[in-house]
Scaffold this motif. Structure first.
Motif, PDB file in Angstrom:
ATOM      1  N   ASP A  75       0.814  -1.220   0.000  1.00  0.00           N
ATOM      2  CA  ASP A  75       0.000   0.000   0.000  1.00  0.00           C
ATOM      3  C   ASP A  75       0.846   1.268   0.000  1.00  0.00           C
ATOM      4  OD1 ASP A  75      -2.356  -1.454  -0.011  1.00  0.00           O
ATOM      5  OD2 ASP A  75      -2.627  -1.349   2.166  1.00  0.00           O
ATOM      6  N   ASP A  76       1.943   1.260   0.753  1.00  0.00           N
ATOM      7  CA  ASP A  76       2.756   2.480   0.821  1.00  0.00           C
ATOM      8  C   ASP A  76       3.384   2.812  -0.536  1.00  0.00           C
ATOM      9  OD1 ASP A  76       4.416   0.203   1.175  1.00  0.00           O
ATOM     10  OD2 ASP A  76       5.948   1.394   2.200  1.00  0.00           O
ATOM     11  N   GLN A  77       3.784   1.791  -1.290  1.00  0.00           N
ATOM     12  CA  GLN A  77       4.354   2.053  -2.623  1.00  0.00           C
ATOM     13  C   GLN A  77       3.289   2.573  -3.574  1.00  0.00           C
ATOM     14  OE1 GLN A  77       6.337  -1.534  -3.920  1.00  0.00           O
ATOM     15  NE2 GLN A  77       8.146  -1.109  -2.669  1.00  0.00           N
ATOM     16  N   VAL A  78       2.107   2.007  -3.522  1.00  0.00           N
ATOM     17  CA  VAL A  78       1.013   2.486  -4.376  1.00  0.00           C
ATOM     18  C   VAL A  78       0.698   3.936  -4.033  1.00  0.00           C
ATOM     19  CG1 VAL A  78      -1.429   2.191  -4.984  1.00  0.00           C
ATOM     20  CG2 VAL A  78       0.035   0.181  -4.705  1.00  0.00           C
ATOM     21  N   GLY A  79       0.686   4.242  -2.751  1.00  0.00           N
ATOM     22  CA  GLY A  79       0.428   5.618  -2.323  1.00  0.00           C
ATOM     23  C   GLY A  79       1.480   6.584  -2.840  1.00  0.00           C
ATOM     24  N   GLU A  80       2.745   6.158  -2.793  1.00  0.00           N
ATOM     25  CA  GLU A  80       3.821   7.022  -3.289  1.00  0.00           C
ATOM     26  C   GLU A  80       3.711   7.251  -4.788  1.00  0.00           C
ATOM     27  OE1 GLU A  80       7.828   6.262  -1.859  1.00  0.00           O
ATOM     28  OE2 GLU A  80       6.974   5.178  -0.146  1.00  0.00           O
ATOM     29  N   VAL A  81       3.375   6.206  -5.542  1.00  0.00           N
ATOM     30  CA  VAL A  81       3.220   6.361  -6.997  1.00  0.00           C
ATOM     31  C   VAL A  81       2.043   7.288  -7.289  1.00  0.00           C
ATOM     32  CG1 VAL A  81       2.714   5.172  -9.168  1.00  0.00           C
ATOM     33  CG2 VAL A  81       4.296   4.143  -7.522  1.00  0.00           C
ATOM     34  N   ARG A  82       0.935   7.092  -6.578  1.00  0.00           N
ATOM     35  CA  ARG A  82      -0.229   7.968  -6.792  1.00  0.00           C
ATOM     36  C   ARG A  82       0.106   9.422  -6.473  1.00  0.00           C
ATOM     37  NH1 ARG A  82      -4.742   3.786  -4.447  1.00  0.00           N
ATOM     38  NH2 ARG A  82      -5.173   2.807  -6.451  1.00  0.00           N
ATOM     39  N   ALA A  83       0.910   9.632  -5.438  1.00  0.00           N
ATOM     40  CA  ALA A  83       1.317  10.995  -5.077  1.00  0.00           C
ATOM     41  C   ALA A  83       2.169  11.619  -6.180  1.00  0.00           C
ATOM     42  CB  ALA A  83       2.077  10.980  -3.753  1.00  0.00           C
ATOM     43  N   LEU A  84       3.047  10.823  -6.778  1.00  0.00           N
ATOM     44  CA  LEU A  84       3.862  11.333  -7.887  1.00  0.00           C
ATOM     45  C   LEU A  84       2.997  11.714  -9.084  1.00  0.00           C
ATOM     46  CD1 LEU A  84       6.884   8.856  -7.711  1.00  0.00           C
ATOM     47  CD2 LEU A  84       6.929  11.312  -7.219  1.00  0.00           C
ATOM     48  N   VAL A  85       1.996  10.886  -9.355  1.00  0.00           N
ATOM     49  CA  VAL A  85       1.078  11.184 -10.462  1.00  0.00           C
ATOM     50  C   VAL A  85       0.299  12.458 -10.143  1.00  0.00           C
ATOM     51  CG1 VAL A  85      -0.953  10.381 -11.746  1.00  0.00           C
ATOM     52  CG2 VAL A  85       0.919   8.779 -11.235  1.00  0.00           C
ATOM     53  N   ALA A  86      -0.212  12.562  -8.920  1.00  0.00           N
ATOM     54  CA  ALA A  86      -0.989  13.743  -8.525  1.00  0.00           C
ATOM     55  C   ALA A  86      -0.151  15.018  -8.597  1.00  0.00           C
ATOM     56  CB  ALA A  86      -1.547  13.555  -7.119  1.00  0.00           C
ATOM     57  N   ALA A  87       1.139  14.902  -8.300  1.00  0.00           N
ATOM     58  CA  ALA A  87       2.038  16.061  -8.340  1.00  0.00           C
ATOM     59  C   ALA A  87       2.534  16.366  -9.746  1.00  0.00           C
ATOM     60  CB  ALA A  87       3.224  15.817  -7.408  1.00  0.00           C
ATOM     61  N   GLY A  88       2.127  15.554 -10.717  1.00  0.00           N
ATOM     62  CA  GLY A  88       2.549  15.774 -12.096  1.00  0.00           C
ATOM     63  C   GLY A  88       3.956  15.296 -12.400  1.00  0.00           C
ATOM     64  N   LYS A  89       4.538  14.511 -11.499  1.00  0.00           N
ATOM     65  CA  LYS A  89       5.906  14.013 -11.714  1.00  0.00           C
ATOM     66  C   LYS A  89       5.919  12.689 -12.465  1.00  0.00           C
ATOM     67  CE  LYS A  89       7.712  16.600  -7.917  1.00  0.00           C
ATOM     68  NZ  LYS A  89       8.622  16.695  -6.815  1.00  0.00           N
ATOM     69  N   ALA A  90       4.761  12.105 -12.656  1.00  0.00           N
ATOM     70  CA  ALA A  90       4.598  10.907 -13.488  1.00  0.00           C
ATOM     71  C   ALA A  90       3.279  11.085 -14.230  1.00  0.00           C
ATOM     72  CB  ALA A  90       4.576   9.643 -12.631  1.00  0.00           C
ATOM     73  N   ALA A  91       3.245  10.674 -15.484  1.00  0.00           N
ATOM     74  CA  ALA A  91       2.051  10.875 -16.303  1.00  0.00           C
ATOM     75  C   ALA A  91       0.869  10.036 -15.808  1.00  0.00           C
ATOM     76  CB  ALA A  91       2.353  10.550 -17.756  1.00  0.00           C
ATOM     77  N   SER A  92       1.165   8.815 -15.359  1.00  0.00           N
ATOM     78  CA  SER A  92       0.127   7.902 -14.885  1.00  0.00           C
ATOM     79  C   SER A  92       0.799   6.756 -14.127  1.00  0.00           C
ATOM     80  CB  SER A  92      -0.664   7.327 -16.062  1.00  0.00           C
ATOM     81  OG  SER A  92       0.189   6.509 -16.866  1.00  0.00           O
ATOM     82  N   ILE A  93       0.000   5.988 -13.423  1.00  0.00           N
ATOM     83  CA  ILE A  93       0.557   4.821 -12.740  1.00  0.00           C
ATOM     84  C   ILE A  93       1.152   3.872 -13.778  1.00  0.00           C
ATOM     85  CG2 ILE A  93      -0.007   2.772 -11.366  1.00  0.00           C
ATOM     86  CD1 ILE A  93      -2.090   4.510  -9.893  1.00  0.00           C
ATOM     87  N   TYR A  94       0.432   3.665 -14.873  1.00  0.00           N
ATOM     88  CA  TYR A  94       0.920   2.803 -15.948  1.00  0.00           C
ATOM     89  C   TYR A  94       2.284   3.269 -16.450  1.00  0.00           C
ATOM     90  CZ  TYR A  94       1.507   1.136 -20.732  1.00  0.00           C
ATOM     91  OH  TYR A  94       2.029   0.600 -21.873  1.00  0.00           O
ATOM     92  N   ALA A  95       2.411   4.567 -16.722  1.00  0.00           N
ATOM     93  CA  ALA A  95       3.673   5.099 -17.246  1.00  0.00           C
ATOM     94  C   ALA A  95       4.794   4.933 -16.229  1.00  0.00           C
ATOM     95  CB  ALA A  95       3.512   6.570 -17.619  1.00  0.00           C
ATOM     96  N   PHE A  96       4.486   5.157 -14.952  1.00  0.00           N
ATOM     97  CA  PHE A  96       5.503   5.017 -13.910  1.00  0.00           C
ATOM     98  C   PHE A  96       5.997   3.576 -13.834  1.00  0.00           C
ATOM     99  CE2 PHE A  96       7.039   4.098  -9.712  1.00  0.00           C
ATOM    100  CZ  PHE A  96       7.865   5.176  -9.437  1.00  0.00           C
ATOM    101  N   VAL A  97       5.069   2.619 -13.798  1.00  0.00           N
ATOM    102  CA  VAL A  97       5.451   1.207 -13.685  1.00  0.00           C
ATOM    103  C   VAL A  97       6.203   0.760 -14.933  1.00  0.00           C
ATOM    104  CG1 VAL A  97       4.564  -1.161 -13.495  1.00  0.00           C
ATOM    105  CG2 VAL A  97       3.614   0.653 -12.051  1.00  0.00           C
ATOM    106  N   LYS A  98       5.747   1.172 -16.106  1.00  0.00           N
ATOM    107  CA  LYS A  98       6.425   0.802 -17.349  1.00  0.00           C
ATOM    108  C   LYS A  98       7.857   1.323 -17.337  1.00  0.00           C
ATOM    109  CE  LYS A  98       6.032   1.153 -22.345  1.00  0.00           C
ATOM    110  NZ  LYS A  98       5.323   1.769 -23.460  1.00  0.00           N
ATOM    111  N   HIS A  99       8.046   2.565 -16.898  1.00  0.00           N
ATOM    112  CA  HIS A  99       9.387   3.143 -16.822  1.00  0.00           C
ATOM    113  C   HIS A  99      10.237   2.395 -15.787  1.00  0.00           C
ATOM    114  CE1 HIS A  99      12.580   6.116 -16.830  1.00  0.00           C
ATOM    115  NE2 HIS A  99      12.492   6.157 -15.509  1.00  0.00           N
ATOM    116  N   ALA A 100       9.653   2.101 -14.631  1.00  0.00           N
ATOM    117  CA  ALA A 100      10.391   1.407 -13.568  1.00  0.00           C
ATOM    118  C   ALA A 100      10.861   0.031 -14.021  1.00  0.00           C
ATOM    119  CB  ALA A 100       9.526   1.291 -12.315  1.00  0.00           C
ATOM    120  N   VAL A 101      10.022  -0.683 -14.750  1.00  0.00           N
ATOM    121  CA  VAL A 101      10.409  -1.997 -15.271  1.00  0.00           C
ATOM    122  C   VAL A 101      11.544  -1.844 -16.270  1.00  0.00           C
ATOM    123  CG1 VAL A 101       9.635  -3.973 -16.658  1.00  0.00           C
ATOM    124  CG2 VAL A 101       8.192  -3.102 -14.804  1.00  0.00           C
ATOM    125  N   GLY A 102      11.460  -0.863 -17.137  1.00  0.00           N
ATOM    126  CA  GLY A 102      12.536  -0.621 -18.106  1.00  0.00           C
ATOM    127  C   GLY A 102      13.862  -0.326 -17.420  1.00  0.00           C
TER     128      GLY A 102
END
Length: 104
Positions: free
Chosen positions: A16-43
């Protein structure tokens, strides 16, 4: 997504804490979406793993080639959760330990 590029949909579970952090990044405009963040992280993780693999292969070549089955078993036991306590290291076991350290 690039057209013509094969892809597969998967489901993952994250703490849950990781999901919350990713959502916060998306909300702050530092990641386009959860999908984009995870895709980038895997790469990034795949690129990093390839780099470590290349470094390990180079180190193995410089120190006598691939690990023997005995060296690999020793390193796997040492690096596994709850692995063996470190004892004296001699010869090939010392090489396996130093190379396993490079592997992460």
């Amino acid at each position: 997504m690039v057209f013509g590029m094969a892809s597969a949909k998967i489901a993952i579970t994250l703490p849950d804490d990781q999901v919350g952090e990713v959502r916060a990044l998306v909300a702050a405009g530092k990641a386009a979406s959860i999908y984009a963040f995870v895709k980038h992280a895997v790469g990034v993780a795949l690129f990093d793993a390839a780099g470590w693999r290349e470094m390990l292969e180079d180190a193995l070549q410089q120190t006598g080639g691939p690990l023997t089955k005995k060296e690999r078993a020793w390193a796997d036991a040492l690096l596994s959760p709850g692995g063996q306590k470190r004892g004296s290291r001699k010869g090939k076991a010392a090489r396996a330990a130093s190379l396993s350290t490079l592997a992460g």
